[in-house]
Structures are given as C-alpha cells and as structure tokens.
Scaffold this active site. Structure first.
Site, mmCIF file in Angstrom:
data_model
loop_
_atom_site.group_PDB
_atom_site.id
_atom_site.type_symbol
_atom_site.label_atom_id
_atom_site.label_comp_id
_atom_site.label_asym_id
_atom_site.label_seq_id
_atom_site.Cartn_x
_atom_site.Cartn_y
_atom_site.Cartn_z
ATOM 1 N N ASP A 37 47.456 37.472 42.132
ATOM 2 C CA ASP A 37 47.205 36.373 41.183
ATOM 3 C C ASP A 37 48.023 35.157 41.655
ATOM 4 O OD1 ASP A 37 46.090 36.621 37.949
ATOM 5 O OD2 ASP A 37 47.138 34.797 38.523
ATOM 6 N N ASP B 249 46.032 32.965 46.233
ATOM 7 C CA ASP B 249 45.046 32.010 45.705
ATOM 8 C C ASP B 249 43.700 32.347 46.350
ATOM 9 O OD1 ASP B 249 43.368 29.861 45.197
ATOM 10 O OD2 ASP B 249 44.943 28.358 45.430
ATOM 11 N N ASN C 262 37.899 39.542 40.548
ATOM 12 C CA ASN C 262 37.976 39.265 39.106
ATOM 13 C C ASN C 262 38.473 37.863 38.766
ATOM 14 O OD1 ASN C 262 38.552 39.998 36.117
ATOM 15 N ND2 ASN C 262 40.568 39.467 36.936
ATOM 16 N N TYR D 192 30.687 26.205 35.095
ATOM 17 C CA TYR D 192 31.039 27.629 35.025
ATOM 18 C C TYR D 192 29.795 28.512 35.159
ATOM 19 C CZ TYR D 192 33.055 31.977 33.228
ATOM 20 O OH TYR D 192 33.464 33.279 33.087
ATOM 21 N N LYS E 20 28.899 31.234 38.092
ATOM 22 C CA LYS E 20 28.694 32.662 37.840
ATOM 23 C C LYS E 20 27.276 33.093 38.228
ATOM 24 C CE LYS E 20 32.821 33.718 36.418
ATOM 25 N NZ LYS E 20 33.681 34.634 37.186
ATOM 26 N N ILE F 105 34.913 37.679 25.666
ATOM 27 C CA ILE F 105 36.001 38.653 25.731
ATOM 28 C C ILE F 105 37.309 37.939 25.375
ATOM 29 C CG2 ILE F 105 37.190 40.358 27.187
ATOM 30 C CD1 ILE F 105 34.162 40.944 26.871
ATOM 31 N N THR G 120 40.520 36.822 25.769
ATOM 32 C CA THR G 120 41.602 36.639 26.758
ATOM 33 C C THR G 120 42.040 35.182 26.695
ATOM 34 O OG1 THR G 120 40.181 35.915 28.582
ATOM 35 C CG2 THR G 120 40.516 38.298 28.378
HETATM 36 N N1 LIG Z 1 37.033 35.947 28.795
HETATM 37 C C1 LIG Z 1 35.726 35.844 28.780
HETATM 38 O O1 LIG Z 1 35.111 35.630 27.709
HETATM 39 C C2 LIG Z 1 34.926 36.038 30.051
HETATM 40 C C3 LIG Z 1 33.544 36.227 29.933
HETATM 41 C C4 LIG Z 1 32.794 36.430 31.082
HETATM 42 C C5 LIG Z 1 33.409 36.467 32.317
HETATM 43 N N2 LIG Z 1 34.749 36.267 32.413
HETATM 44 C C6 LIG Z 1 35.340 36.336 33.747
HETATM 45 O O2 LIG Z 1 36.254 37.410 33.788
HETATM 46 C C7 LIG Z 1 37.233 37.166 34.809
HETATM 47 C C8 LIG Z 1 38.621 37.409 34.246
HETATM 48 O O3 LIG Z 1 38.900 36.417 33.264
HETATM 49 P P1 LIG Z 1 39.789 36.682 31.959
HETATM 50 O O4 LIG Z 1 38.886 36.656 30.800
HETATM 51 O O5 LIG Z 1 40.661 37.870 32.173
HETATM 52 O O6 LIG Z 1 40.631 35.335 31.935
HETATM 53 P P2 LIG Z 1 42.184 35.057 32.207
HETATM 54 O O7 LIG Z 1 42.308 33.595 32.185
HETATM 55 O O8 LIG Z 1 43.006 35.863 31.273
HETATM 56 O O9 LIG Z 1 42.426 35.616 33.673
HETATM 57 C C9 LIG Z 1 42.052 34.946 34.840
HETATM 58 C C10 LIG Z 1 43.126 35.165 35.887
HETATM 59 O O10 LIG Z 1 42.693 34.554 37.121
HETATM 60 C C11 LIG Z 1 43.821 33.920 37.707
HETATM 61 N N3 LIG Z 1 43.382 32.856 38.618
HETATM 62 C C12 LIG Z 1 42.831 31.658 38.307
HETATM 63 N N4 LIG Z 1 42.594 30.944 39.436
HETATM 64 C C13 LIG Z 1 42.997 31.726 40.465
HETATM 65 C C14 LIG Z 1 43.012 31.558 41.871
HETATM 66 N N5 LIG Z 1 42.567 30.436 42.463
HETATM 67 N N6 LIG Z 1 43.484 32.563 42.642
HETATM 68 C C15 LIG Z 1 43.943 33.705 42.066
HETATM 69 N N7 LIG Z 1 43.972 33.920 40.752
HETATM 70 C C16 LIG Z 1 43.505 32.935 39.957
HETATM 71 C C17 LIG Z 1 44.615 33.376 36.523
HETATM 72 O O11 LIG Z 1 45.961 33.108 36.887
HETATM 73 C C18 LIG Z 1 44.461 34.502 35.511
HETATM 74 O O12 LIG Z 1 45.512 35.442 35.613
HETATM 75 C C19 LIG Z 1 36.978 35.742 35.289
HETATM 76 O O13 LIG Z 1 36.236 35.761 36.482
HETATM 77 C C20 LIG Z 1 36.153 35.149 34.181
HETATM 78 O O14 LIG Z 1 35.359 34.068 34.619
HETATM 79 C C21 LIG Z 1 35.518 36.052 31.311
#
Ligand SMILES: NC(=O)c1ccc[n+]([C@@H]2O[C@H](COP(=O)([O-])OP(=O)(O)OC[C@H]3O[C@@H](n4cnc5c(N)ncnc54)[C@H](O)[C@@H]3O)[C@@H](O)[C@H]2O)c1
Length: 257
Positions: free
Chosen positions: A43, A70, A97, A162, A166, A195, A197
């Site tokens: 991360d 990154d 992820n 976004y 995706k 979700i 978060t």
């Molecule tokens: N939360 C939702 O409702 C939802 C819905 C559909 C899809 N998603 C997807 O699920 C995945 C996880 O998201 P989440 O909900 O846990 O959100 P989150 O914000 O809690 O976690 C995302 C993580 O990605 C890290 N990150 C961001 N940019 C980065 C980079 N350039 N390099 C490395 N790490 C990086 C952040 O530091 C964070 O820890 C994402 O791909 C998100 O798009 C989330």
C-alpha cells in the site's frame, strides 16, 4: 478454515495484495493468512501497513511481508516482484485491489488531471500488476489474478472517471484471461457494490446518500468487507480452478433489478 485433514484454501500460496491497508484489502489479507496463505501486503499508507503487519502476525507466523508500493509506478512493481522472487521464489496469487474513487463529478465538471489521476491508479495500476506478475506465473505455469472492478462499470451511478476506469478493469480481465490461459494462469474480477470503507465513508455519512444506497439495494443493507473477501479468496484458491474470465458481482442485488 482448516479441515480435520489440515486442508486450507490457500495452503502456503504466496499471495500479493495491493491496497492492503484499506478496508477490503485488509480483510482479504487477514482472510488469506487465515486460509494458510503467505501474504505480501502492499500500500502507499505506511502507518496502516504497520498495523496490518502486526495483525497478520497474530493470524499466523508464515513470514508475511508488508511493503510500500505505488501501483501506478512501474519501478515499484519491479522492486516488489524482485523482492518476492528473492524471498519466496514464486508468486501464486495477485489481488489487484488498490484503487481510488476520485472526485464524484459529472464529465463536464471533471478536469483532465482528475480523470488522468483516476485512470493512472485504477487502470494503469491493474495493467502494470498483471503485466509484471504474469511473467513469474508463466515460468511457474500456474497462478490466479483477481482484479477488483466495481458495479460502477455496469451502471452510471454518477461516477464518471471511476466508472470508466472500472470498465477498463473488467475488459482487461476478460482479455488477460484469454491470453494467460495457455500458461495456466487464471484471471477473474469481483464487482463490489456499496461497501462500507474509507472510500465511501463521506457519502455514507450524508443521510440522503445513505438512504439512496439503501433504497437501491434489494438486500436492504450496505455491504461490508466480510461480503467481499471470501469471494476473492475463493477465486484465489484451487477451488475455482476451472473459472477464468469470470465476474462475481457482490452488490446485494443493486444491478439485478
Ligand atoms: N468501497 C466501495 O464501495 C467499493 C465498491 C466497488 C469497488 N471498490 C473497489 O475496491 C477496492 C478497495 O477499496 P476499498 O473500498 O477497500 O477502499 P479504501 O479506500 O479503504 O482502500 C483503498 C486502498 O488503496 C490504497 N491506494 C490508493 N492509491 C494507491 C496506489 N496508487 N498504490 C497503492 N495503493 C493505493 C489506499 O491507500 C487504500 O489503503 C478499490 O479498487 C475500489 O475501487 C470499492
């Protein structure tokens, strides 16, 4: 879960999870460790990675690693992969992820810089991950890649850059599944809905938006990280060995109606 004969879903598989310090990634990391995997959690959030490292150690002592990474930088992928190869000699699972939502705006109010930032993380990061890791998986003639897309790739939801990013993740999943099958490497996607978060925390705190999410969801609740992680671990495991190019929608029915 360990069966009486000692079988676990990810027994000693080397599992790389990006964005592992966030909501879903953390849960996937902890469940992978609980299922016998050796976890490399990466991360950009250093502090949260430190906490996760301690949590992983409590689950099992298999030499889990956390690394700053990154996903939008090719040099970072090369560094991570060479460390994994040196330490473990293989990589069995990549969970792409990490992601960002960017500013929630319509296309005409989105700047080119913002669009590019979301694309560079979500699309570029996923592409670089698959491209780097598949070379090692090709040598091994085995591997499983799970890309985290979103239901924003299926319906508009007002998430312009976004959703586009995706959508690209879904498309890359399909084409990579076809390409990598000859190396016995599977590529699948999960498409979570709403979700709970950090990513949508601000939106959930607004009563109107929260209610809108609830109204949209036939199962009448906001999803949790526990709803997503088991599907990801299933796709990582050999239980899904004939599944590639597939998508699991985890949205409580949002896109079913
Ligand atoms: N939360 C939702 O409702 C939802 C819905 C559909 C899809 N998603 C997807 O699920 C995945 C996880 O998201 P989440 O909900 O846990 O959100 P989150 O914000 O809690 O976690 C995302 C993580 O990605 C890290 N990150 C961001 N940019 C980065 C980079 N350039 N390099 C490395 N790490 C990086 C952040 O530091 C964070 O820890 C994402 O791909 C998100 O798009 C989330």
């Amino acid at each position: 879960m360990e069966r009486e004969d000692g079988w676990m879903r990810l027994n000693n598989k080397v599992v790389l999870i990006t964005g592992a310090a966030g909501g879903q990634g953390r849960k996937e990391a902890l469940l992978s460790a609980a299922e016998g995997g050796i976890v490399i959690a990466t991360d950009v959030n250093v502090q949260a990675l430190e906490t996760l490292e301690a949590e992983l150690l409590q689950v099992s002592d298999k030499g889990h690693m956390t690394m700053i990474h990154d996903i939008s930088k090719e040099i970072d992928w090369q560094r991570i992969m060479s460390e994994i190869k040196e330490r473990f000699g293989r990589i069995d699972v990549l969970i792409n992820n990490a992601g960002i939502i960017g500013k929630v705006e319509s296309y005409h109010n989105t700047t080119i810089e913002e669009f590019r930032r979301v694309m560079e993380t979500n699309v570029w990061g996923t592409y670089l991950g698959m491209r780097t890791v598949v070379l090692a998986m090709k040598e091994q003639q085995s591997g499983s890649i799970i890309n985290v897309s979103s239901i924003a790739s299926m319906v508009g939801l007002g998430l312009s850059p976004y959703g586009a990013s995706k959508g690209a993740v879904r498309s890359m999943t399909k084409s990579a599944a076809g390409d990598f099958a000859k190396y016995n490497v599977r590529v699948n996607a999960v498409l979570p809905g709403f979700i709970e978060t950090e990513m949508i925390k601000d939106q959930l705190e607004q009563e109107q938006v929260h209610n809108w999410y609830m109204d949209k969801t036939p199962l009448r609740r906001i999803g949790s990280t526990d709803d997503v992680a088991p599907a990801v671990v299933f796709l990582a495991s050999d239980e899904s060995q004939f599944i590639t190019g597939s998508e699991i929608v985890i949205d409580g029915g949002v896109t079913a109606i």
